[in-house]
Design an enzyme around this catalytic site. Structure first.
Site, PDB file in Angstrom:
ATOM      1  N   HIS A  26      15.950  13.040  15.949  1.00  0.00           N
ATOM      2  CA  HIS A  26      14.853  12.123  15.634  1.00  0.00           C
ATOM      3  C   HIS A  26      14.883  10.831  16.444  1.00  0.00           C
ATOM      4  O   HIS A  26      13.840  10.331  16.861  1.00  0.00           O
ATOM      5  CB  HIS A  26      14.858  11.801  14.139  1.00  0.00           C
ATOM      6  N   ASP A 127      10.161   6.017  12.006  1.00  0.00           N
ATOM      7  CA  ASP A 127      10.087   7.457  11.812  1.00  0.00           C
ATOM      8  C   ASP A 127       9.324   7.682  10.512  1.00  0.00           C
ATOM      9  O   ASP A 127       9.558   7.010   9.512  1.00  0.00           O
ATOM     10  CB  ASP A 127      11.498   8.040  11.712  1.00  0.00           C
TER      11      ASP A 127
END
Length: 463
Positions: A26, A127
């Protein structure tokens, strides 16, 4: 934290807080888009928050030219692992420890960055997993701009989780007798089936911290000033239209793999030189990412299928996994096979010798295969990988999903034969080439991703 935010956002120099989910793959793409924003807005400050381990893995080592970006700085936040802690091996243990410390660890990081820079936070970029960033941004009276790092279809399933549960029902016995039911009640999702859904929507432990996080994320994303996505709208146009109706703003600003040049450097494993000696479109490339290792029974049938196929192959496989391969496999295939502990995947896929990519179906790998127009054989394992595999095989027609969802010798050999020897394989390469050209156009000067990026930059930096 309200006192460190921005109530009048018109005259302050931009200071963007970037919140990473510091697990899996990520953080790296989030840092890549942060660098791109920072290069386009040199007057802005970007403070990047991740755990020490995650930051070490994604920030360049000393001397890398990318360090010349003066306006991006990493800040380490607590991973909440107590000193001397002994891991029990519980699934997602480190993630759960981290989530218990949020958002407090991020708030401490914000305070440190504000104190060091002397600049108030003007935007929170995160995120999408970190839904609580919306609350933090509200406390600061600044915009929340989350990034979704996978396909639009997987974003759609999270936004529609409550609808899916209402329509299908959550059963402790799972959905074994309903796996082939279509998600035709969700716009753009009629080719997807219940079997394709991620764990945590209908099956699995719906109350685990990780699955609760994703459920809450789907409920919170409509509050975001904008959601931006590592894709391009021409890939999933119907789903993109639905997302535009569900979110305040929805920007596709990828694919990141085309925007960033392939990493250069020496061919340390010799795999590129080995590929140079192979015939065009002859090599089977196998890579399952940094997180996944097929179970020993599947490793065995993978090796047996490769050996029986007679095709040359390049396999990115950890040294500790090689011992699980069948006895004598490496020796018997050494004249046409190469095993490496790591491969420069983008450069490998771009090589003319590579004919097919056997993958877990992670989004980064799927996008890289599109960028190189290499057909895929997908064996999905968890998360969004079944959705991605359905995109590959059932929507775009650029590959196949392994029969039965698990590697067998016969299933692998049939898939290889289809792609390497049959007209269907040629058609898949053609379809992949069409998608590659659409991707290149999207990131071109007047392309959709470029225009969306400029709109994103305006929101993030208030330009």
């Amino acid at each position: 934290m309200g006192e460190v935010g921005r109530n009048d956002n018109s005259n302050l120099p931009p200071h963007i807080a970037v919140m990473a989910f510091p697990f899996g793959t990520h953080a790296a793409p989030l840092l890549n888009i942060t660098r791109r924003l920072a290069a386009a807005a040199p007057e802005a400050t970007f403070s990047f928050f991740g755990t020490a381990e995650s930051n070490r893995s994604v920030f360049p080592s000393s001397g890398d030219a990318l360090l010349l970006l003066h306006n991006v700085k990493a800040y380490n936040i607590s991973d909440a692992i107590p000193e001397g802690y002994h891991f029990t091996g519980r699934h997602q243990e480190s993630i759960e420890l981290f989530l218990e410390a949020t958002p407090g660890n991020f708030k401490e990081g914000f305070e440190a960055a504000i104190a060091e820079t002397g600049k108030k936070i003007t935007c929170v970029l995160s995120d999408a997993f970190l839904w609580f960033a919306a609350v933090m941004a509200d406390e600061l009276s600044v915009p929340w701009v989350p990034i979704w790092l996978s396909a639009l279809c997987s974003l759609s399933t999270h936004l529609h989780t409550d609808l899916i549960r209402h329509r299908i029902g959550v059963s402790p016995n799972g959905i074994a007798d309903r796996e082939d039911e279509q998600l035709d009640f969700i716009p753009g999702m009629s080719k997807y089936r219940l079997w394709d859904l991620q764990e945590g929507i209908l099956i699995g432990n719906l109350e685990s911290p990780f699955n609760r996080m994703l459920h809450r994320m789907g409920q919170m994303l409509p509050r975001a000033a904008a959601v931006f996505i590592n894709s391009f709208e021409e890939l999933e146009p119907a789903t993109m239209e639905d997302m535009k109706s569900k979110l305040k703003k929805c920007f596709t600003v990828g694919p990141f793999t085309i925007l960033a040049p392939p990493p250069s450097g020496p061919d340390e494993t010799g795999c590129l030189a080995w590929l140079d000696r192979q015939k065009p479109r002859s090599v089977v490339y196998l890579g399952f990412g940094s997180v996944i290792t097929p179970r020993p029974p599947e490793l065995t049938v993978l090796a047996e299928g490769l050996e029986a196929s007679g095709a040359p192959f390049l396999w990115s496989i950890g040294d500790n996994v090689k011992a699980q391969l069948p006895v004598g496999f490496i020796e018997r295939t050494q004249d046409r096979g190469m095993l490496v502990s790591w491969a420069p995947q983008r450069r490998v896929l771009d090589h003319a010798a590579v004919a097919v990519f056997i993958s877990h179906g992670g989004w980064n790998s799927v996008v890289e295969s599109i960028s190189s127009a290499v057909p895929l054989i997908c064996r999905p394992f968890f998360g969004d990988q079944r959705l991605n595999a359905r995109l590959v095989s059932g929507v775009w027609g650029i590959g196949v999903t392994i029969r039965g969802g698990v590697f067998t010798r016969e299933g692998l050999m049939d898939a290889l034969d289809l792609i390497l020897s049959k007209d269907e394989g040629k058609k898949m390469r053609e379809e992949g080439g069409t998608l590659r050209e659409l991707a290149r156009k999207a990131v071109g000067p007047e392309g959709s991703s470029t225009l969306y990026f400029n709109a994103l930059l305006e929101i993030v930096c208030n330009t």
